[in-house]
Write a protein that holds these residues in place. Sequence first.
Motif, PDB file in Angstrom:
ATOM      1  N   ILE A  51       0.837  -1.191   0.000  1.00 52.98           N
ATOM      2  CA  ILE A  51       0.000   0.000   0.000  1.00 52.98           C
ATOM      3  C   ILE A  51       0.875   1.245   0.000  1.00 52.98           C
ATOM      4  CG2 ILE A  51      -1.863   1.231   1.164  1.00 52.98           C
ATOM      5  CD1 ILE A  51      -1.167  -2.199   2.410  1.00 52.98           C
ATOM      6  N   ILE A  52       0.698   2.096  -1.009  1.00 55.05           N
ATOM      7  CA  ILE A  52       1.403   3.373  -1.049  1.00 55.05           C
ATOM      8  C   ILE A  52       0.547   4.435  -0.368  1.00 55.05           C
ATOM      9  CG2 ILE A  52       2.150   5.270  -2.542  1.00 55.05           C
ATOM     10  CD1 ILE A  52       3.230   3.317  -4.496  1.00 55.05           C
ATOM     11  N   ILE A  53       1.159   5.159   0.547  1.00 57.01           N
ATOM     12  CA  ILE A  53       0.495   6.259   1.244  1.00 57.01           C
ATOM     13  C   ILE A  53       1.013   7.561   0.633  1.00 57.01           C
ATOM     14  CG2 ILE A  53       0.012   7.279   3.497  1.00 57.01           C
ATOM     15  CD1 ILE A  53       1.112   4.588   4.692  1.00 57.01           C
ATOM     16  N   SER A  54       0.145   8.290  -0.052  1.00 61.70           N
ATOM     17  CA  SER A  54       0.587   9.481  -0.776  1.00 61.70           C
ATOM     18  C   SER A  54      -0.500  10.558  -0.699  1.00 61.70           C
ATOM     19  CB  SER A  54       0.926   9.128  -2.227  1.00 61.70           C
ATOM     20  OG  SER A  54       1.556  10.191  -2.881  1.00 61.70           O
ATOM     21  N   ASP A  55      -0.449  11.519  -1.628  1.00 66.21           N
ATOM     22  CA  ASP A  55      -1.450  12.590  -1.626  1.00 66.21           C
ATOM     23  C   ASP A  55      -1.934  12.860  -3.043  1.00 66.21           C
ATOM     24  OD1 ASP A  55       0.123  14.971  -2.806  1.00 66.21           O
ATOM     25  OD2 ASP A  55       1.428  14.338  -1.164  1.00 66.21           O
ATOM     26  N   LEU A  56      -2.926  13.741  -3.148  1.00 62.93           N
ATOM     27  CA  LEU A  56      -3.622  13.957  -4.420  1.00 62.93           C
ATOM     28  C   LEU A  56      -2.729  14.479  -5.540  1.00 62.93           C
ATOM     29  CD1 LEU A  56      -7.074  15.392  -3.271  1.00 62.93           C
ATOM     30  CD2 LEU A  56      -6.673  13.297  -4.563  1.00 62.93           C
ATOM     31  N   ARG A  57      -1.605  15.109  -5.210  1.00 67.26           N
ATOM     32  CA  ARG A  57      -0.709  15.596  -6.260  1.00 67.26           C
ATOM     33  C   ARG A  57      -0.245  14.459  -7.168  1.00 67.26           C
ATOM     34  NH1 ARG A  57       4.125  18.025  -3.118  1.00 67.26           N
ATOM     35  NH2 ARG A  57       3.625  16.200  -1.834  1.00 67.26           N
ATOM     36  N   TYR A  58      -0.149  13.252  -6.597  1.00 69.11           N
ATOM     37  CA  TYR A  58       0.432  12.128  -7.326  1.00 69.11           C
ATOM     38  C   TYR A  58      -0.598  11.081  -7.742  1.00 69.11           C
ATOM     39  CZ  TYR A  58       4.814  14.012  -5.471  1.00 69.11           C
ATOM     40  OH  TYR A  58       5.871  14.830  -5.163  1.00 69.11           O
ATOM     41  N   ASP A  59      -1.866  11.388  -7.571  1.00 67.43           N
ATOM     42  CA  ASP A  59      -2.907  10.375  -7.812  1.00 67.43           C
ATOM     43  C   ASP A  59      -2.820   9.794  -9.228  1.00 67.43           C
ATOM     44  OD1 ASP A  59      -5.090   8.780  -7.245  1.00 67.43           O
ATOM     45  OD2 ASP A  59      -6.561  10.305  -7.797  1.00 67.43           O
ATOM     46  N   THR A  60      -2.819  10.656 -10.232  1.00 68.05           N
ATOM     47  CA  THR A  60      -2.769  10.183 -11.623  1.00 68.05           C
ATOM     48  C   THR A  60      -1.448   9.462 -11.908  1.00 68.05           C
ATOM     49  OG1 THR A  60      -4.197  11.990 -12.364  1.00 68.05           O
ATOM     50  CG2 THR A  60      -2.868  10.882 -14.041  1.00 68.05           C
ATOM     51  N   GLN A  61      -0.347  10.041 -11.443  1.00 74.01           N
ATOM     52  CA  GLN A  61       0.959   9.435 -11.664  1.00 74.01           C
ATOM     53  C   GLN A  61       1.042   8.045 -11.035  1.00 74.01           C
ATOM     54  OE1 GLN A  61       4.192  11.911 -10.352  1.00 74.01           O
ATOM     55  NE2 GLN A  61       5.752  10.347 -10.700  1.00 74.01           N
ATOM     56  N   LEU A  62       0.510   7.905  -9.854  1.00 76.79           N
ATOM     57  CA  LEU A  62       0.532   6.609  -9.172  1.00 76.79           C
ATOM     58  C   LEU A  62      -0.274   5.565  -9.943  1.00 76.79           C
ATOM     59  CD1 LEU A  62       0.189   7.900  -5.521  1.00 76.79           C
ATOM     60  CD2 LEU A  62       1.990   6.338  -6.303  1.00 76.79           C
ATOM     61  N   HIS A  63      -1.419   5.942 -10.435  1.00 82.42           N
ATOM     62  CA  HIS A  63      -2.228   4.996 -11.215  1.00 82.42           C
ATOM     63  C   HIS A  63      -1.507   4.581 -12.496  1.00 82.42           C
ATOM     64  CE1 HIS A  63      -5.688   6.196  -8.632  1.00 82.42           C
ATOM     65  NE2 HIS A  63      -6.157   5.008  -8.974  1.00 82.42           N
ATOM     66  N   ASP A  64      -0.762   5.502 -13.087  1.00 84.59           N
ATOM     67  CA  ASP A  64      -0.040   5.201 -14.318  1.00 84.59           C
ATOM     68  C   ASP A  64       1.195   4.324 -14.071  1.00 84.59           C
ATOM     69  OD1 ASP A  64      -1.840   6.663 -15.791  1.00 84.59           O
ATOM     70  OD2 ASP A  64      -0.594   8.465 -15.898  1.00 84.59           O
ATOM     71  N   GLU A  65       1.954   4.646 -13.022  1.00 89.82           N
ATOM     72  CA  GLU A  65       3.254   4.006 -12.818  1.00 89.82           C
ATOM     73  C   GLU A  65       3.191   2.705 -12.027  1.00 89.82           C
ATOM     74  OE1 GLU A  65       6.267   7.861 -13.037  1.00 89.82           O
ATOM     75  OE2 GLU A  65       5.714   7.043 -11.079  1.00 89.82           O
ATOM     76  N   CYS A  66       2.214   2.564 -11.149  1.00 90.66           N
ATOM     77  CA  CYS A  66       2.155   1.330 -10.344  1.00 90.66           C
ATOM     78  C   CYS A  66       0.710   0.895 -10.129  1.00 90.66           C
ATOM     79  CB  CYS A  66       2.884   1.513  -9.019  1.00 90.66           C
ATOM     80  SG  CYS A  66       2.699   3.131  -8.240  1.00 90.66           S
ATOM     81  N   PRO A  67       0.054   0.445 -11.193  1.00 88.20           N
ATOM     82  CA  PRO A  67      -1.354   0.051 -11.107  1.00 88.20           C
ATOM     83  C   PRO A  67      -1.598  -1.197 -10.261  1.00 88.20           C
ATOM     84  CG  PRO A  67      -0.432  -0.544 -13.250  1.00 88.20           C
ATOM     85  CD  PRO A  67       0.596   0.297 -12.565  1.00 88.20           C
ATOM     86  N   ASP A  68      -0.539  -1.947  -9.954  1.00 94.15           N
ATOM     87  CA  ASP A  68      -0.707  -3.182  -9.190  1.00 94.15           C
ATOM     88  C   ASP A  68      -0.563  -2.975  -7.686  1.00 94.15           C
ATOM     89  OD1 ASP A  68       1.998  -2.571  -9.411  1.00 94.15           O
ATOM     90  OD2 ASP A  68       2.631  -4.671  -9.328  1.00 94.15           O
ATOM     91  N   VAL A  69      -0.432  -1.715  -7.265  1.00 94.26           N
ATOM     92  CA  VAL A  69      -0.248  -1.410  -5.842  1.00 94.26           C
ATOM     93  C   VAL A  69      -1.475  -0.679  -5.315  1.00 94.26           C
ATOM     94  CG1 VAL A  69       1.175  -0.180  -4.159  1.00 94.26           C
ATOM     95  CG2 VAL A  69       2.258  -1.282  -6.122  1.00 94.26           C
ATOM     96  N   GLU A  70      -1.931  -1.069  -4.131  1.00 91.04           N
ATOM     97  CA  GLU A  70      -3.059  -0.394  -3.497  1.00 91.04           C
ATOM     98  C   GLU A  70      -2.656   1.021  -3.083  1.00 91.04           C
ATOM     99  OE1 GLU A  70      -5.864  -0.903   0.498  1.00 91.04           O
ATOM    100  OE2 GLU A  70      -4.735  -2.630  -0.289  1.00 91.04           O
ATOM    101  N   LEU A  71      -3.568   1.961  -3.238  1.00 94.64           N
ATOM    102  CA  LEU A  71      -3.266   3.353  -2.929  1.00 94.64           C
ATOM    103  C   LEU A  71      -4.077   3.853  -1.752  1.00 94.64           C
ATOM    104  CD1 LEU A  71      -3.241   4.887  -6.540  1.00 94.64           C
ATOM    105  CD2 LEU A  71      -1.325   3.898  -5.255  1.00 94.64           C
ATOM    106  N   CYS A  72      -3.425   4.632  -0.917  1.00 88.26           N
ATOM    107  CA  CYS A  72      -4.087   5.340   0.177  1.00 88.26           C
ATOM    108  C   CYS A  72      -3.761   6.815  -0.024  1.00 88.26           C
ATOM    109  CB  CYS A  72      -3.585   4.834   1.524  1.00 88.26           C
ATOM    110  SG  CYS A  72      -4.357   5.643   2.942  1.00 88.26           S
ATOM    111  N   ILE A  73      -4.689   7.569  -0.590  1.00 85.77           N
ATOM    112  CA  ILE A  73      -4.449   8.942  -1.005  1.00 85.77           C
ATOM    113  C   ILE A  73      -5.115   9.911  -0.035  1.00 85.77           C
ATOM    114  CG2 ILE A  73      -4.705  10.628  -2.852  1.00 85.77           C
ATOM    115  CD1 ILE A  73      -2.907   8.316  -3.602  1.00 85.77           C
ATOM    116  N   ARG A  74      -4.322  10.820   0.509  1.00 79.16           N
ATOM    117  CA  ARG A  74      -4.865  11.815   1.429  1.00 79.16           C
ATOM    118  C   ARG A  74      -5.119  13.131   0.689  1.00 79.16           C
ATOM    119  NH1 ARG A  74      -0.827  15.245   3.679  1.00 79.16           N
ATOM    120  NH2 ARG A  74       1.261  14.764   2.891  1.00 79.16           N
ATOM    121  N   GLY A  75      -6.082  13.865   1.151  1.00 75.75           N
ATOM    122  CA  GLY A  75      -6.431  15.123   0.529  1.00 75.75           C
ATOM    123  C   GLY A  75      -5.871  16.313   1.278  1.00 75.75           C
ATOM    124  N   PRO A  76      -6.171  17.528   0.813  1.00 78.25           N
ATOM    125  CA  PRO A  76      -5.680  18.749   1.466  1.00 78.25           C
ATOM    126  C   PRO A  76      -6.162  18.827   2.913  1.00 78.25           C
ATOM    127  CG  PRO A  76      -6.598  19.239  -0.696  1.00 78.25           C
ATOM    128  CD  PRO A  76      -6.965  17.825  -0.394  1.00 78.25           C
TER     129      PRO A  76
END
Length: 362
Positions: A51-76
């Motif tokens: 699980i990658i813990i990141s933020d909305l700045r990288y949401d699209t990039q994360l989906h493109d670069e590592c689609p096989d990893v679960e995402l936990c995206i935090r907002g502002p």
Amino acid sequence: MNHAGRRDKLRKLLKKEQLDALLVTNFLNVTYLTGFTGDDSYLLVTPTDAIIISDLRYDTQLHDECPDVELCIRGPGTKMIDFVQQTIEKSGASRVGFEADSMMVSLRDAVADAVPQVQLAPTSGWVEELRVIKDKDEIARTRTACDQARRAMEVVRAGITPETTENQIAADLEYQVRRFGGKGLSFTPIVGVGYRAALPHGVATDRQIKEDDFVLIDWGANEGLYMSDLTRVLVTGKISAKLRKLYNIVLKAQLAGIAAIKPGATCESVDAAARKVIEKAGYGKEFGHGLGHGTGLEIHEAPRLARGQKTELKPGMIITVEPGIYFPDWGGIRIEDDVLVTRDGHEVLSSVPKELDECVVG
């Protein structure tokens, strides 16, 4: 690149050390394990999930670069530590490892306060040890980095004039690496004219080429992720007897070190093969650093070629070989190439000319 395979290797360490998860906070290690090239993101690896813990700045990039990893995206307006807490608690882990070599004490304490019911266990070098052995994709990208460095040097060398400064060479190398498709240089280049070549990590100045007969240039290319690291001495004036003598000793030492590279050889034995040449010539005290180091996502990685280093070389390791002789009142000679350890020996990945007569400019 097989990022899932890398995570599976890490999971074997989790099982061996009886940990339920590893919190990866070193951004380069997150990249290595997932393919995500951004930063400000953590990764929690469990026996079954990542699980990658990141933020909305990288949401699209994360989906493109590592689609096989679960995402936990935090907002502002949300805090990273709160999402770390949620992710660890959701995983059900009761014993979590952390990267003690790179995690700040303040972050470690914040995690401990956030999940007091979880036992935090320090780990050291787990992902870095995996990074030591390069796969086919990593080797190919390092080849590209070596080629970009070579092509950049060819252009820069052709444009050198007596009035060219160290700073201009450094700037032009950066520009040319980018022109040939690189992200930039691997590090701030070392450019030293004459006596300034005796500074192994010297910073470029406005000293001009015409102020002495040779210049040492240590540079490398970052092709996007993986890095090269090369050093050459260019002759810009007369070849003195001293220059020829010292250059040939260093070249002989480098070739001896390269020849010693093979699976099973220890790092200290490769260092010794080169060092003996210089010591026999009477300049042992003037060779004051290790023979080389690994390269990869960082310019300095394991293993180290130096005295006391018992690590055995294995196929897939990429190391520099860079002996040198330095005299503060005269200058220094260092010759450096990047070498791949292969199943039956080694392969020099860099191909910049290094015979003394080939290094004459003009």
